[in-house]
Design an enzyme around this catalytic site. Structure first.
Site, short mmCIF file in Angstrom:
data_model
loop_
_atom_site.label_atom_id
_atom_site.label_comp_id
_atom_site.label_asym_id
_atom_site.label_seq_id
_atom_site.Cartn_x
_atom_site.Cartn_y
_atom_site.Cartn_z
N GLY A 105 0.81 -1.21 0.00
CA GLY A 105 0.00 0.00 0.00
C GLY A 105 0.84 1.26 0.00
N MET A 110 11.44 6.33 -7.33
CA MET A 110 10.23 6.55 -6.51
C MET A 110 10.15 5.51 -5.41
SD MET A 110 7.22 7.76 -8.99
CE MET A 110 7.46 9.12 -10.11
N HIS A 134 4.20 2.18 -8.13
CA HIS A 134 3.30 1.03 -8.02
C HIS A 134 2.30 1.02 -9.19
CE1 HIS A 134 4.16 1.70 -3.60
NE2 HIS A 134 4.43 0.41 -3.72
#
Ligand code: PAF
Length: 284
Positions: free
Chosen positions: A35, A189, A41
């Site tokens: 998450g 990132m 992602h």
């Protein structure tokens, strides 16, 4: 939020959905996450959608991969926003299990990654981390039963651990290592970038720069790998970083020889609070 993102919390409902898709002849790509999703992602979701008919994402903050002094409790949980992002990006299903659903009564790792893969790089200072990753991914693979699984190459050692796991368990899952997604200045990132102060953020791309410098030296013909890593470590430490490791290896994470032409240069270092990792492949 788009109504097409299904959300399930238990394995029975998950498997019922997956079975419908498999019965219809559709292939499933799986993106496991913890998450706190960012563009990195979401690009894994893009890759998953290119590789299969359905994209399943899991969000599960896995306790067994955190050491006693690591940030399990503080790890950001942003489920609502994550689900909105996944819906917008076109994922089909998000699996949101509790610790109990995944582990039952015993929250421990039952898979042990071989020493030569485990006891180096990030595994060296994070004992048990990759056993925790391999154990939870095995459980998630078993629950989702995907055809394809997509992981980010920023966690290069993790991708090698997953490849070992799939081969060890004879799973018929194609593992894809997706390219590292970077900010405009080259910083990879990561959920941990949000912990950088403004001043640290301005210096954060130096990690990537130092990997580029090493690649440049390899291209010029340098083969004194340890000396090269040490010079890079000193240079980075001088600018306020605290280097855990900088290593020049072969893509299978073994030591290079004089004749090696394909390299992976990997680094982990703290800049203030966060520990950042990065890597660069280089062929000469
Ligand atoms: O890379 C991650 O986010 C985690 O290590 C993973 C693969 C989801 C396992 O918990």
């Amino acid at each position: 939020m788009s109504i097409t993102l299904k959300q399930v919390n238990d394995i029975e409902s998950l498997q019922a959905e997956i079975k419908k898709w498999h019965d219809a002849g559709e292939r499933i790509a799986f993106v496991p996450t913890m998450g706190n999703l960012h563009e990195g992602h979401l690009q894994l979701v893009d890759v998953a959608k290119q590789k299969a008919d359905r994209c399943v994402v899991s969000i599960f903050v896995n306790p067994t991969q955190f050491g006693p002094n690591e940030d399990l409790e503080q790890y950001p949980r942003t489920q609502k926003k994550d689900c909105e992002l996944l819906a917008t990006r076109g994922a089909d299903l998000v699996f949101l299990p509790s610790v109990d659903v995944i582990y039952g009564d015993e929250v421990s790792s039952d898979i042990h990654v071989p020493e030569q893969l485990n006891n180096q790089l990030c595994g060296k200072n994070r004992p048990g981390h990759f056993d925790g990753v391999a154990s939870v991914v095995a459980k998630l693979f078993n629950a989702v039963n995907p055809d394809v699984a997509v992981f980010g190459n920023k966690d290069y050692q993790q991708v090698q651990v997953i490849r070992w796991l799939v081969s060890e368990l004879n799973l018929k899952i194609k593992v894809i290592g997706a390219p590292i997604v970077r900010e405009d200045d080259g910083l990879a990132m990561s959920s941990r970038n949000q912990y950088l102060t403004n001043n640290e953020r301005q210096r954060a791309s130096r990690l990537q720069n130092i990997l580029q410098l090493i690649a440049g030296e390899l291209r010029k013909g340098r083969r004194d790998y340890s000396a090269l890593s040490e010079e890079a470590t000193l240079a980075l430490n001088k600018t306020g970083w605290k280097v855990d490791y900088i290593e020049i290896l072969r893509p299978n994470l073994t030591q290079p020889t004089e004749k090696t032409r394909d390299f992976i240069i990997l680094a982990a270092a703290n800049l203030g609070k966060p520990r950042l990792i990065d890597n660069l492949k280089c062929t000469i």
